[in-house]
Design an enzyme around this catalytic site. Sequence first.
Site, PDB file in Angstrom:
ATOM      1  N   GLU A  38       0.939  -1.129  -0.101  1.00  0.00           N
ATOM      2  CA  GLU A  38       0.242   0.143   0.000  1.00  0.00           C
ATOM      3  C   GLU A  38       0.918   1.222   0.087  1.00  0.00           C
ATOM      4  O   GLU A  38       1.704   1.259   0.689  1.00  0.00           O
ATOM      5  CB  GLU A  38      -0.963  -0.021   1.256  1.00  0.00           C
ATOM      6  CG  GLU A  38      -1.742   1.041   1.215  1.00  0.00           C
ATOM      7  CD  GLU A  38      -2.809   1.333   2.461  1.00  0.00           C
ATOM      8  OE1 GLU A  38      -3.581   2.183   2.523  1.00  0.00           O
ATOM      9  OE2 GLU A  38      -2.566   0.468   3.155  1.00  0.00           O
ATOM     10  N   ARG A  89       5.898 -13.235   9.422  1.00  0.00           N
ATOM     11  CA  ARG A  89       6.587 -11.959   9.281  1.00  0.00           C
ATOM     12  C   ARG A  89       7.920 -11.796  10.056  1.00  0.00           C
ATOM     13  O   ARG A  89       8.306 -12.719  10.593  1.00  0.00           O
ATOM     14  CB  ARG A  89       5.586 -10.812   9.563  1.00  0.00           C
ATOM     15  CG  ARG A  89       5.572 -10.536  11.094  1.00  0.00           C
ATOM     16  CD  ARG A  89       4.304  -9.850  11.508  1.00  0.00           C
ATOM     17  NE  ARG A  89       4.864  -8.465  11.272  1.00  0.00           N
ATOM     18  CZ  ARG A  89       4.087  -7.360  11.193  1.00  0.00           C
ATOM     19  NH1 ARG A  89       2.797  -7.259  11.763  1.00  0.00           N
ATOM     20  NH2 ARG A  89       4.527  -6.029  11.041  1.00  0.00           N
ATOM     21  N   LYS A 130       4.519  -0.063  10.697  1.00  0.00           N
ATOM     22  CA  LYS A 130       4.537   1.239   9.675  1.00  0.00           C
ATOM     23  C   LYS A 130       3.865   2.273  10.725  1.00  0.00           C
ATOM     24  O   LYS A 130       4.362   3.783  10.634  1.00  0.00           O
ATOM     25  CB  LYS A 130       3.758   1.142   8.457  1.00  0.00           C
ATOM     26  CG  LYS A 130       4.232   1.916   7.490  1.00  0.00           C
ATOM     27  CD  LYS A 130       3.188   1.794   6.067  1.00  0.00           C
ATOM     28  CE  LYS A 130       3.510   0.515   5.349  1.00  0.00           C
ATOM     29  NZ  LYS A 130       2.756   0.426   4.094  1.00  0.00           N
TER      30      LYS A 130
END
Length: 556
Positions: free
Chosen positions: A34, A258, A268
């Site tokens: 994104e 992850r 983020k």
Amino acid sequence: MSDERSLNFIEEIIEEDIRNGKHGGRVHTRFPPEPNGYLHIGHAKAICLSFGLALKYNGKTNLRFDDTNPETEETEYVESIKEDVKWLGFEWANEQYASNYFDQLYEFAVELIKKGLAYVDDGTPEEIAQQKGTPTEPGTNSPYRSRSIEENLRLFAEMKDGIYKDGEKVLRAKIDMSSPNMHMRDPLMYRIRHAHHHRTGDTWCIYPMYDFAHGQSDSIEEITHSLCTLEFVSHRELYDWFIEQLEIFPSKQYEFARLNITYTVMSKRKLLQLVNEGFVNGWDDPRMTTISGLRRRGFTPGSIRDFCDRIGVAKRENIIDVSLLEFCVREDLNKTAWRRMAVLDPIKLVITNYPEQREETLYGENNPEAEGGEGIREIPFSRELWIEREDFMENPAKKYFRLGPGLMVRLKHAYIVKCDDFVTDEAGNVTEVHCTYIPESKSGEDTSGIHVKGTIHWVSVPHAATAEIRLYDRLFRVEDPGNEERDFKEYINTESLQVLPKAFIEKDLTGAELGRGYQFIRKGYFTMDKDSAPGKLVFNRTVTLKDTWAKEVKKG
């Protein structure tokens, strides 16, 4: 990726698919960020995995921007992501955007409404959340769930036409409010956002939710292996449901653990806090775990790819020691970085028996670890030199093999010198060290027969250039700052940046290249910073020569 190790579970799936002729033996992956921020080292793992698998199996990878949230996305982030992927050494087969598919996704939604599998809901976010129930209690049906197909089609078209305000209506999938999977309890498909989109402008005022856009975009692109992190395991059922109900290309989602690294935060949102609250100097601050921050600090693409290869692909979450990342960059830079001398905390050394006007040219290999040394550089030598303050001790300790009264040491690439005396200022600080040199002890031509245990680096005073040196260290003091009970910002290492305003460097370094690594002999690996300007050079320390934190932990 190395072929010497055993296959990871995703490679096993791919090889079985190829054997069975699934999708014609084709492998097509995608990396779908994104564009609402800068990529970090966790994204680097996903990039290396998706692109690496496609390379290994002669497939393709799409770079697809998941740009379905106009309020947080910017073209600046799109460009930075493209730069990061290229810098890591990968090329995408197709550059795509979820916004490319807005018309198609809208038609998919209309199709589900026509099948009685989606409806327009007027409920508030709080009402819809309450209807969802809990993981242990079933949800309750929305009062709008029984709307007719005709009414839903009309309302959805009106949503698209901008008749309603933000939040007035949403489109939900009609699945099962008693499903044990909360994501299957009539999830949102579309919401109203009267916001300017970085690509489509004001054409749209309704935007698809991630769970609706993601799988369908994969299907449109005929992605064979859609790889994502473990938090999306519970989303997979919904991913499959949309594809099955729409009867479109059957892309499949596979999840891997992850990346979590000690002494860092990988969220983020938290990285954005560090930037916005001034704890760091922007997204590319060399203390950040962003790819742009690592690049500015001097990490190499090869070291990050090696790191991602070494940690492998797992199905279970774990935390990786940041020392492994530092080891990988040391390994890479040791083979590629040119050796240079830089004195970071200088005092002057005067060779009293070296003629005052005399200068000579000495020579050193650019990189003795590389085959052929990558060439030879010239090193000017004179009577007056800069040396490190720590390389002289007024009252030498036992087993101190550098300079002190009566002690001898070799000057790197040059001569053996013996300390005779020193000069101090009014405060008692040493300002000059006086030595005599042994003319017969020149490196490569030594006939003196003298053996010394210590070698120190130096820079010729009349030939030296100056530079600002930025010594970067870990941004946090604790191994897991993101999972502690207190605010993660309380664990920031206030000594993570030390600025040395005036160091002396070999004049050769005035021609340093951005992006090239240099080993400052005995001091660590450095790279020139983008803040450099003619007459004002700035170098960032990438990493020390050895893991100094391991020593600190032992001490503690």
